[in-house]
Each structure stands twice: as C-alpha cells, then as structure tokens.
Design a protein around this motif. Structure first.
Motif, mmCIF file in Angstrom:
data_model
loop_
_atom_site.group_PDB
_atom_site.id
_atom_site.type_symbol
_atom_site.label_atom_id
_atom_site.label_comp_id
_atom_site.label_asym_id
_atom_site.label_seq_id
_atom_site.Cartn_x
_atom_site.Cartn_y
_atom_site.Cartn_z
ATOM 1 N N ASP A 1 0.660 -1.204 -0.057
ATOM 2 C CA ASP A 1 -0.167 -0.063 0.058
ATOM 3 C C ASP A 1 0.804 1.172 0.021
ATOM 4 N N ALA A 2 0.342 2.435 -0.472
ATOM 5 C CA ALA A 2 0.982 3.873 -0.565
ATOM 6 C C ALA A 2 0.202 4.634 0.005
ATOM 7 N N HIS A 3 0.702 5.420 1.087
ATOM 8 C CA HIS A 3 -0.274 6.486 1.638
ATOM 9 C C HIS A 3 0.534 7.738 1.167
ATOM 10 N N VAL A 4 -0.231 8.477 0.489
ATOM 11 C CA VAL A 4 0.508 9.895 -0.243
ATOM 12 C C VAL A 4 -0.032 10.976 0.714
ATOM 13 N N SER A 5 0.852 11.802 1.415
ATOM 14 C CA SER A 5 0.500 12.891 2.112
ATOM 15 C C SER A 5 1.355 14.267 1.611
ATOM 16 N N SER A 6 0.490 15.284 1.118
ATOM 17 C CA SER A 6 1.120 16.390 0.314
ATOM 18 C C SER A 6 1.248 17.508 1.195
ATOM 19 N N GLY A 7 2.213 17.873 1.677
ATOM 20 C CA GLY A 7 2.412 19.001 2.504
ATOM 21 C C GLY A 7 2.586 20.476 1.527
ATOM 22 N N GLN A 8 2.947 21.512 2.175
ATOM 23 C CA GLN A 8 3.373 22.563 1.125
ATOM 24 C C GLN A 8 4.414 22.686 0.603
ATOM 25 N N LEU A 9 5.420 21.871 1.098
ATOM 26 C CA LEU A 9 7.020 21.786 0.683
ATOM 27 C C LEU A 9 7.323 20.514 -0.005
ATOM 28 N N ARG A 10 6.643 19.426 0.556
ATOM 29 C CA ARG A 10 7.266 18.231 0.071
ATOM 30 C C ARG A 10 6.071 17.220 0.326
ATOM 31 N N THR A 11 6.161 16.159 -0.654
ATOM 32 C CA THR A 11 4.942 15.134 -0.675
ATOM 33 C C THR A 11 5.918 14.026 -0.340
ATOM 34 N N VAL A 12 5.212 13.290 0.643
ATOM 35 C CA VAL A 12 5.583 12.069 1.581
ATOM 36 C C VAL A 12 4.708 10.734 1.260
ATOM 37 N N ILE A 13 5.324 9.694 1.192
ATOM 38 C CA ILE A 13 4.672 8.546 0.568
ATOM 39 C C ILE A 13 5.213 7.401 1.706
ATOM 40 N N GLY A 14 4.077 6.862 2.314
ATOM 41 C CA GLY A 14 4.184 5.999 3.128
ATOM 42 C C GLY A 14 4.111 4.563 2.653
ATOM 43 N N ALA A 15 4.932 3.673 2.725
ATOM 44 C CA ALA A 15 4.810 2.356 2.269
ATOM 45 C C ALA A 15 4.542 1.526 3.041
ATOM 46 N N ILE A 16 3.378 0.637 2.983
ATOM 47 C CA ILE A 16 3.102 -0.332 3.918
ATOM 48 C C ILE A 16 2.844 -1.697 3.335
ATOM 49 N N GLY A 17 3.619 -2.806 3.725
ATOM 50 C CA GLY A 17 3.752 -4.166 3.234
ATOM 51 C C GLY A 17 4.871 -4.862 4.042
ATOM 52 N N ASP A 18 5.209 -6.083 3.038
ATOM 53 C CA ASP A 18 6.329 -6.778 3.648
ATOM 54 C C ASP A 18 7.578 -6.017 3.557
ATOM 55 N N ARG A 19 8.117 -5.999 4.884
ATOM 56 C CA ARG A 19 9.391 -5.210 5.094
ATOM 57 C C ARG A 19 10.573 -5.860 4.227
ATOM 58 N N GLU A 20 10.660 -6.927 3.747
ATOM 59 C CA GLU A 20 11.852 -7.336 3.135
ATOM 60 C C GLU A 20 11.835 -7.122 1.660
ATOM 61 N N VAL A 21 10.609 -7.096 1.137
ATOM 62 C CA VAL A 21 10.172 -6.636 -0.187
ATOM 63 C C VAL A 21 10.621 -5.237 -0.263
ATOM 64 N N ILE A 22 10.020 -4.376 0.588
ATOM 65 C CA ILE A 22 10.189 -2.895 0.421
ATOM 66 C C ILE A 22 11.737 -2.443 0.764
ATOM 67 N N GLN A 23 12.340 -3.114 1.420
ATOM 68 C CA GLN A 23 13.551 -2.566 1.925
ATOM 69 C C GLN A 23 14.712 -2.896 0.676
ATOM 70 N N GLN A 24 14.344 -4.093 -0.209
ATOM 71 C CA GLN A 24 15.296 -4.260 -1.282
ATOM 72 C C GLN A 24 15.363 -3.138 -2.470
ATOM 73 N N ILE A 25 14.369 -2.451 -2.451
ATOM 74 C CA ILE A 25 14.082 -1.665 -3.429
ATOM 75 C C ILE A 25 15.081 -0.263 -3.481
#
Lengths: 338, 338, 338, 338
Positions: C27-51
């Motif tokens: 899953d991806a949670h997108v938060s857009s602030g005034q100066l930066r967009t931040v994406i929270g990645a939720i899912g299998d840690r080992e998959v996400i940390q390899q990218i």
C-alpha cells in the motif's frame, strides 16, 4: 514531521498525537502497518518542530521531513548569493576567490611582507587576525585593536579588502569598524549571541564550520545571522574532527557540493587549517577548486618557523605563488577565473 | 618535548633545532637511531611549547611529554578540590551530590512543582536555565532575568542552591548576582572570553565538556578559568559526538576515571543530555555513581510532553524519586552518602 | 518505509513510486504538504527494503520505519534469551557472569596460573585465545591448535567452560570442537562468511561489536548468525572508536540499555579492551554491572609486563580478586548474584 | 620508541626499563626533566615494538618513533610502484586510470550494457562483483561463480581487464582464476587471514580502506599482503565514518597526499561508495584527480532504480560519459593522461 509509534502503542496514544496535531491547526495522516503505526504531520513547520513529540506516551521517534533552516535554503532562494566587497565577487560562478595572509598579525613588518607577497601572486582578499582563540591560555592571543589598525593600513597600501575574526560579542562593533569581512571562527560557530551580533552588522560574515558540526547545524548557525538581517554570509569548510590523526583535521570536501545543493550561500575552503601541515595545502587547494568551491583561504608567513600561531601550516611566499598558478589552471577547467 | 627529525634530515637541520633550544635556555638530548634522529628538549614547558617546531626544516613531528595545563593537574595539586555551596560539598569522596530540576525555567508553576519534587526526593542542588543556547533560532531561548528571579525565589522556598547557565560574557555579572553556581555549556567550552569572565567571579563554575572536546582540551578550558583566579571548577561529562545515533550522544563514562587520574577537580555526569531519552537516564545514572563520579545532574519536568526544551529526556517526578533510591544504593557500595 | 519526494518532484514522479509499491503488492499512503510530498509504504518489510528508492527520479530520501533485523529483535521475542553452558547461565536477570583469563594463551604455565587465580576469585568462565588478529604482521599471532588443547586441559583441571576466538571460516570446526563458546572478534563483526559458519555450529557465540559499528549493524550481524540456526548469541560491547584518545577506545556504556530495549540477547561488557589500561578496568567493570549488563569479560595475566598481547590492560591476579569483590557488591544492588 | 615515565616513578623503575632495553641488545638514552624522565630506546624496531612497555611499573606511556610497517613505506622504496595489467599502468605519474562498471553483476544483459558503455566512454578497467558483503542477511549476495564467468566473457568482448571482490579465504583461488585484479573490501581490511591468502596470489590486489581505519592501520594491512610476497597492491580510499550523515561516508581526500608521502603504492579513489548519492560523484571524482590520485573507481548501471545493490549512487551511462570528459580535463592540468 513523521511520528513513528512504538510497537505496543495503543489507540488512545495514537489518538492523543492526532488530537494534539489538530489542536495546533495541523493535519494528521495515520498509516497503520502490521508492526507500527506512523502519523504524518502536515502544517506549519515552525509550530510542529517545537513540540517534544518523543516525550509523548507511545511515541518511538519523530523524523523531520523538512530541514529546520529556511532563509539560507535553496527552497527559499534558488539563485546563488553573490557578495561583492571592494570589487571582489564571492559566490559568482565565473570567479574563484583566493584569500591569503598570515594566520595572526604579529607585527607591521610580518603583515606587510606577507600582504605584498600574496597581492603580487594574485590573491584578492587579505586575511590576518587580531584576536585569536587559543586552546591553551598560555599561547599568544593576538595584538587586539593594534592588529586591526595594521590590517587597515595594509588594505590601503596593497588595495585589498581584509577579513578578520571576532571572538566576543563586545568586540563586534570594533572589528566591524575596521574589517571588510568579519569572521566567526570554528569554536564559535554555535556561539549564538555572537551570531546574533554579527547578524546586525552591515558587513559580510565568514562563518567557519564548527569542526564537529554537521552541515545542518552549520546552516542553522547561518540562519541565526540571516534572521537578524545580515544576508551576506560566506560558509567556510575547514576540516572536521574524526578518528584519523594523520592530518590535523579531515577536510570534508563532500560538504562543498552538499552545501551547494542545500543552500544559495557561497562556500570557501580553508585547506591550511584542515591540513595543519604545509605539504598538504596545495593538493587540498586544488581539490577545493575542482570540487566546485567559490574560493580558498590560505595561511602564508614570511618565516613560518618563527610564527606565533600555526607555523607548521603556513606557506612561504614562494610556495604561495606556485599555488596560485595551480589554482588558476584548475579553475579554468571548471569555468572560473582565479 | 620530543622532536623527531625526518628520515632525510641532515646534520645542519639537527643542529638548527639544538641551537634554537640552547637559545631558549633549554637542554637538548640528541639520540640518533638507524632511521631517525630524535631530540629531547628539556627546560621551561611554556617556553618550549610556544615554538612551532614542526615548521622547522627537517622536523617530522614534535611530541609533547607534558600536558599543556598546569594548575588543574594532579601534578600541581594531589588532593581533591572540594567545593562547598550552602552546605553541599561537591568533590568530597564521601558524598554523592544530585543536581536536578527542569532543563529550562518556563514558568513559576513549572519551576516550583519541579523544585518541590526533587527536594522531597533528596536532590541537593536545583538546576534550571534562564538563557538557553538553541541550535535553531526558531526555538525557545529562555526567560532571561525573569527566570533568574524565579530560581532565586525557589532557592529560598526550598532551601537549595541553584546552578544556571551563562551564555554571553555580557551576562556573567547578572547571572552571577543570582546563581549559586554558574554553568558554561557544552557549546561554549571553547568560548575563551566567556571562560575568562567566569574566571573572575566569586562563584563556582560548572564546566560542561564540549561534546567534541578531548579530555585534554576540556582541562585546558578549565585552566583558563583557574588562571583568572577562580579555582572552584566542576567538570561535567555530558556525552560526546560519535558515529552512533541510537542515543543523542555517547556518554564517555571512561572520562570520569581518566579525569580523576589527571586532575584534582570534581566530576559530575549529566545522563539526561547524554541520553536524550528518558528510559536511558536511570541506568546511566547508576553507571555514573559506580564509576566514581562526584555527582549527577538530571532533568526533571512535571509534564515532559509540554516542555519547551528537551522534553524527551526529562524524568517525571515519580521517576526521579525512584532514581534517587537507586543512586543512594549504588553510592553506598562505593563509600559515598547520596 | 517513508519516501520523501524532492521539493520539485512532479506528479508523474510521485505516481511512479506509488505504482511501483502497488506492483510489489504494497500500500502507498500519499501525504502532500506545502513543501514536500511524503509517501508511506506499507507491506512486506523485506520486499520494500530491497528496492533502491533513492535511485528513483524525484525521490529525496527513503527513511525506514522498521529495523532491518527481525529474529534478534524484542518485537520477535519479548523474553530474554538465557544461554546455559556447563551450569553457567548467561542472560539470566538474576545472575551476573564474569569471564576472565589471559588475552592470549602463551604457555601451559601462564594459562594454568591465570586460570587457577580467576577460578579461586570467583570467575565462572575462562577466556584465552589461540588465534589472535594483530594489526601488525610482525606481532605474535597465537599458538593455534596447541593453545586450544591447553584450554581444554585447563577446563577440566579447573572445571570452567572456556571461550576462544575464531578468525577464519576454515578454523570454525576446529575451534568449535574444543571451545564451549566461540568468539567472533571486533575486526570480524562484518565478516559475513565467518558469521554464517559460526551460525551453523551447536555452540554459543560471543559476537563482539565492531569498534566502529552502530548498534543496528551489530544486531544485523547477530541476525546473520541467528538466521543460520544458531540462536545462542552473546553480544559483547568493547568500546568504539571516537576522537578521544585518553583511553584505547570509548566504552559505549549506553549501548547496554539500548540493546536491552531492542533485543532479547544477553549483553556482556569487556572493559579491558575498551580501556587498554589496567587502572581503568575496575571502575568500568563496576559501571557495567550498574548499567545492567549480564556479565563482564576481563583480561588477567600473572606477569603483564611479559605478556605477548595487550599487557598494559591485564590485571594481576590480586587486582582481579579485588575486582570480583566490587562486582559482587554492585551486582547485589541491581538484583544479581555475581 | 620513547618511553615516558610517570611523575612519581622512582630510580628503580627507570633502571628496570633501561635494564630490559639492554637485555634486548638495545641502547637507552635517559633524559631527566623537572617533571618527567624520558627514555629513548634505540635498536631493532621489531624487537622493541613487541614489548608491552606500558605494562611496566612506573611507565606512563610509550610513543613509537617509527611506523610499524616497513616494506610498503617510502623509507623502504622511494620510487612509486607501477602495476601493469593488460597494458593499463596503475601508479604511473603520467597516467590516470578510470575503473568503472556495475557495483554487482546481476545478469549478462546488465553487465554487457554497462561494460560497453564504460568502454566507449574511455574507462580502462571494468569493475563488477560476484560476491557481495551485505549488512543485512536479507539482501542480494551476488551471483557467485556465474558472475565471474560473465565478467571473464565481458573482458574478452570489450578488451578490458576486470577487478572483482573476494570475501572469503576459501574463494581466493577461485576469484583469482578469473579476475585480473582482486579486491579486498572495506569490511575485510582487517581480515588478516584473507589478507594473507591474497598475498600469495600472482594477481594485483585492490585494498579498500576500512571505513573506520586510520591510514596507518591501512598500511599495516597492505604490509600483511606484501609480506606474503605479493607486492602489487593498490590502495583504494572510499570514505570514512564520521559524525556527518549528509553523504554516506566522508571522503578523506587528504588521505591521498598523506599516503603518497608515506608509501610508494598507487592510490585510487572510489567516489561512488563514499558519496552514496549520484549527484555527488562527479564533483568528488574531479577532486580526486586534482588532489593527485592515480585513478578513480565509479559505479555505473543502465537502470539504477532496478539495481540490486547501491542503486542510488550509480551513474547512468550518459552521466559517466560526461564524467570521463571532466576527468580528462582535470587530469591534463596535473600532468596525467586520463
């Protein structure tokens, strides 16, 4: 700000963080993963950064998304700051500026012999200190106002602006009344009352990196000066303290492009204080030009073995002339006139 | 001083070093090995340490035999310095002193609630700052003189001496007119003009270690204070900057016995600023007692999650009371009354 | 994982990150602030940390929310691991274990005199190395298998299990056939093939912290061992490399409670290698007990001034006996039997 | 060796040190100052450096005059070592060598596309690893022998020698049977059994600096290799660990001239691993040329955002071509052909 909750944080703890953000007029984006809940805080940076989130129950850590500094950032001003002092342009991408002279002013003769030599070799700005911060109270502490008078005399004689260090908030007006550029030294980078005083002067300020300061802390120190109204700030990288002892400090050459990415302020490298040894000054100065610095600052002394401060790192006038040739050649490759 | 010549140094270069030593009224002992000549310099330390030996032709390095500080050394005074403030004895090998209170004074209510709690739990000295050095210019900078007035009021109410930080040489007289003990903070350890000013006051001074200062530089800073006439100096270890980021700083617990060997001055540990996180404060405080410190200084706050400075590291009053019990038990094992 | 986009990242760049996360089944949670967009990645840690998220266009930085290690974490196992070796329980919160002996086995006489002394004083485990990693190739490298034979003989004679270092994956079976506990030394903490080999042995492993490793890297190294099937891992803090040179290394006493928070593995402190000097060993050992370590490991030698390795830090047998008394007293305060 | 006695050392303690030196066949020069006695030890370095002087009664410290390494020193060989591999000359003061390729070999397609691009742009040596040391056991560990086969194939296809890392003493023969140059990685710089194995191979060895090793320790590691008979050693500076986190490591550019002064071995800089971020690679590479390095080693990848290792620091082929132009221009200024 991203707020990471502890593994065992309960819904009430998450809710308390969210409620506090809402009270501050900020948005909260909650993402719940399998092992951790993460709260994205969106709103006024200065409001959010003042809250001790890590002191709240159930909070593991708070990770800032934005840097704490504002005015000195490229986010705020994309174009480079160029500082002009008596015709010398520091921060101009087509120029490379060399600042040279004795570490400390010891006498009229020593200063004038050095100033004449560096001028002849092509230096654009004179350095020379009247107030010296010394690790030991038994070391030479500088000539004080007499030193500033000699520097002002040398400026006229050799037609070069000069930079001099100021150590004490009580001396800022005095030094500022003589010098073309003020310097805040490495030991005073986090002396916030001194930063505020130089921030109120109409003179450019060299801000040396604390030898144990991160780039972010260094830019925060620049922000103190900028916030008081003085926007003419020159960042000076002079080596950081690490475990390596084969030179006096470890020149953090990477800090130059890092700073260029983060900030619009000019960056100068001081290879003399970084190296602490004469034979390392020229290669480090060449590296500074090649990496993209706007200038270098170099210690020169007519008789280093009688120097009262840092003799081991001072170049002889003849060595400095050779260095100027090397600087000009490398500068040409990166599109600058040295 | 031991002067090691370069491999290819010639007899004339050795002779020049020897001649210079003789001119200074010193003896020179020359030892020629197969690969290097070494010259031992014997005479007045302060004379010899001023000469830039490494700037002389043929010299590879100069290694000092003696430390650069004198009065703060055990060589100068073998017995421990004991500082007495309103009946509290800091540096007395049979006592252990706990200093506690809020990091910054925020209001009368916050200060008095904290002072009452730490007094009841057994703390002997109150801490609380009116002037705060902050990395960011956008953070709370302290209440100034109003904070000092509140501290003075709390001193009378709870019968505890208090310590407060001074940041600026211009504020030294002011802070000294209120506080029982002055503090020079970690960012000002090498602010030599501030050291000189506190060196002229009739009040004891806490000298926090620069978070990137060696023990030797820290003792040099103490020497600055001592040399001005103030001999009541308390050394405060508060963690150093290293590559490790799991706590705010790395508490250099080894510095305590190292300092006890080198100097006669009392040593206090600040586990709160070293750790930066509440849950680490108690184990580090226990370690400080066990290693032989003369005291600890601990941040306490009635509501850490509203603290304006360093909330994440502040203990609640109930946590502080538990800590005092632990301190007393460990202190008893090392022969101190806590 | 939290992915912070650059200030000037466009919608297509944000979309590319989101699409990649979705492709990975996350899953991806997108938060857009005034100066930066931040994406929270939720899912299998080992998959996400390899990218290599930071290699994607428009990404400023990727901040992991979870630690990269799993099995050695308190998240995975809340209860402390207790390792039992010939009746000694390491990691048991009611016990404190002292490991002592010579740094290197030099001869039968040296080993047996030391073993007898440390046994008599109350040590529970014997140390002594047969293979020594030495910075200089000209230093003594250990007795090899002969040393292991002597250690095995001493084990029977004095009824103490022993721990010995293994340097080379090719020697793991050999050392494991003699020793009760294997040790991976500080220079090999990131020698991953060695970690894998000891991970396949049926013997407990002491894992010394690399003197420049973060706590997180150290736990990753433990994860290598655990993942191969060996769950009996003892973490040994032995000082880290910093700018301070007054002791050999800076004992990171804070690492003990930090590790206790993050992991279920036992933690032992080696004050001898941290200090490098005999007079610092006892205060540091006391601090280790007080801070909550499960044990200490101490160098002892009958004649330190003839030691072939690290003589300056070895205690005499009489000094070790005094140390054992101090350890027992402090251990009692923290609820352990020493 | 210079032996400094403690302030309170008595004549018997001084005499014991002198007697021990005489027993070793060495000379002792005793100098007694007012506060300390100093003993200069003259004789066989290897004999003197083995004795634990600081363990002797009354000794404060022992300061070595000579470096512990011998064969890799300029004292031993004044002329630079030049290593020739398939026509490429590394260490030749008139040449500048660029080594480029993927961090890890991932597939035939990835390797060949990269090799073709770097060859076309002018790189002289190919890099690509088949065995990768990874901090986390869950990361990609390399293709093993299959990777070496692909590298050997690329060597023939593009007529470039290649360098590949070896991690384990058991793999040295295997890697050596394929690669033109072996590499010992930063985590293995102090893996002494691995150093000894590569020291017995007939192939040149790149020795990466441990990211926390001093220059002296790094030269000691080179001495291990040299002493086994392999004199073809290339030193690779790749950044050190410091407190600064704005780049992955701090490139110690000063180490290049320091090493050139101390040793005759060639020095190569790896800006990719030092920086960890693509946009810093070019300025750091320019600095490396300007400071006097003999070469650079650069990560290149056709699609960095799918890289299995270190994607964030890999240059695209087009970026690498621009870098080669910059390298050639700066190289010309320092008298080298790039």
């Amino acid at each position: 700000m991203i707020i990471v909750m502890k593994r065992d944080a309960g819904p009430a703890e998450v809710e308390a963080v969210v409620a506090r953000l809402r009270d501050l007029g900020c948005d909260a984006h909650v993402s719940s993963g399998q092992l951790r809940t993460v709260i994205g805080a969106i709103g006024d940076r200065e409001v959010i950064q003042q809250i001790p989130w890590e002191a709240m129950s159930g909070v593991e850590k708070a990770v800032p998304v934005l840097k704490p500094f504002k005015f000195v950032s490229r986010d705020f001003q994309p174009d480079p700051t160029i500082i002009e002092v008596r015709g010398v342009r520091i921060g101009d991408p087509s120029q490379f500026v060399t600042i040279a002279g004795p570490c400390a002013v010891e006498s009229r003769d020593q200063l004038f012999r050095t100033a004449e030599a560096v001028k002849r070799a092509g230096a654009q700005v004179l350095r020379g200190d009247a107030f010296k911060p010394r690790t030991s109270p038994y070391s030479f502490q500088g000539l004080g106002e007499k030193g500033l008078e000699l520097l002002a005399e040398a400026r006229e004689e050799f037609d070069m602006p000069f930079v001099a260090e100021v150590l004490d908030p009580r001396d800022v007006e005095l030094v500022s009344s003589y010098a073309d550029i003020l310097r805040v030294g490495t030991r005073n980078m986090a002396n916030f009352t001194l930063l505020q005083e130089v921030g109120r002067q109409p003179k450019p300020v060299q801000l040396k990196r604390g030898f144990t300061a991160t780039v972010e802390e260094w830019l925060n120190a620049a922000e103190y000066i900028y916030k008081e109204g003085n926007h003419q700030i020159i960042m000076v990288e002079r080596g950081i303290r690490t475990f390596e002892t084969s030179a006096r400090n470890t020149l953090d050459i990477t800090a130059v492009p890092v700073l260029k990415n983060l900030s619009h302020l000019p960056v100068v490298v001081d290879p003399s204080h970084a190296a602490g040894r004469r034979e390392l000054v020229e290669p480090l100065a060449r590296a500074a030009v090649a990496v993209g610095a706007d200038g270098v600052m170099v210690d020169v002394h007519p008789t280093p073995d009688t120097a009262l401060v840092d003799g081991a790192q001072a170049l002889l006038p003849s060595e400095f002339a050779a260095l100027m040739d090397a600087i000009r050649e490398v500068a040409a490759v990166v599109g600058r006139r040295g």
